[in-house]
Design an enzyme around this catalytic site. Sequence first.
Site, PDB file in Angstrom:
ATOM      1  N   GLU A 176       0.840  -1.214   0.000  1.00 16.85           N
ATOM      2  CA  GLU A 176       0.000   0.000   0.000  1.00 16.85           C
ATOM      3  C   GLU A 176       0.870   1.257   0.000  1.00 16.85           C
ATOM      4  OE1 GLU A 176      -2.959  -0.441  -0.766  1.00 16.85           O
ATOM      5  OE2 GLU A 176      -3.130  -2.558  -0.252  1.00 16.85           O
ATOM      6  N   THR A 201      10.696  -3.265 -14.774  1.00 14.30           N
ATOM      7  CA  THR A 201       9.833  -4.374 -14.373  1.00 14.30           C
ATOM      8  C   THR A 201       9.379  -5.080 -15.638  1.00 14.30           C
ATOM      9  OG1 THR A 201       7.948  -2.852 -14.373  1.00 14.30           O
ATOM     10  CG2 THR A 201       8.988  -3.327 -12.245  1.00 14.30           C
TER      11      THR A 201
END
Length: 263
Positions: A176, A201
């Site tokens: 989060e 990524t």
Amino acid sequence: MDDIIYVPVVVHVVWNSANPVENISDAQIESQIDVIYKDFRALNDEFADIQANIWPQAGDTKIEYYLAQIDPDGNPTNGITRKETNVAAWGTDDSIKFSAQGGTDAWDPLRYFNFWVGNIGGGILGYATFPASAGDPDDGIVMSPQFFGSSDYEAAAGETFFLDDTYDLGRTTTHEIGHYFNLRHIWGDGGCGVDDFVDDTPSSDSPNYPCAGARPVKCGTDDMFENYMDYSDDACMGLFTQGQIDRMRAVFEPGGPREVLNQ
Ligand code: ARG
Ligand code: ZN
Ligand code: CA
């Protein structure tokens, strides 16, 4: 900018009198602060092996967290507020963030990172605001208490912690916080062409959960299920990439939305 960023945190525990285990101990809260300290400083147990053997782009965010020591009125504090309520489940309508709606008001959201810990319900572990909400009264993260803290610390603390069986290592909070600092899910919440706005990524089209077994191949490349912004079980996560780190640290740059949170 490569200095350490220091982020003061206030934890607002908002518990239901019918379920007092939601009033989690200071030790459980401290275990969570320790997890995010380690995860964001690349001091977690998994990190060295991941970086050396699997994902060399894994890095140290150099963002550190501490429980606030001075409250908004200038008085000493332990960085924890507690409120007893009769609310069994808060949902995601943000009422937990407002005293007038039964919750607890944020401390100045530009100068404190507000964590609300209360039962969300509906199987939701936690949720976050993005930097577009910087300074708003709803800015921060909300965590259900059974996912806040780490069972790695129970024995040492000598206390009973209120934690889930699977999501019990504090990684939901790490995840989060990634959103709060502008990170998207690693698969970009879409198909192979949809980006997470991070170059290092791998492209992916779906989350991994619980833990991937053999290395999944998605969009023609090895998937990074160990990334905190995937959905893997807590025990299978262990890195942010340098590209994610650059994206997070950008919100602290001069004129950036979270510049004054660095104290
Ligand atoms: N589903 C939540 C979200 O998208 C958090 C997932 C956290 N995963 C974990 N292994 N703790 O914000
Ligand atoms: Zn998420
Ligand atoms: Ca990417």
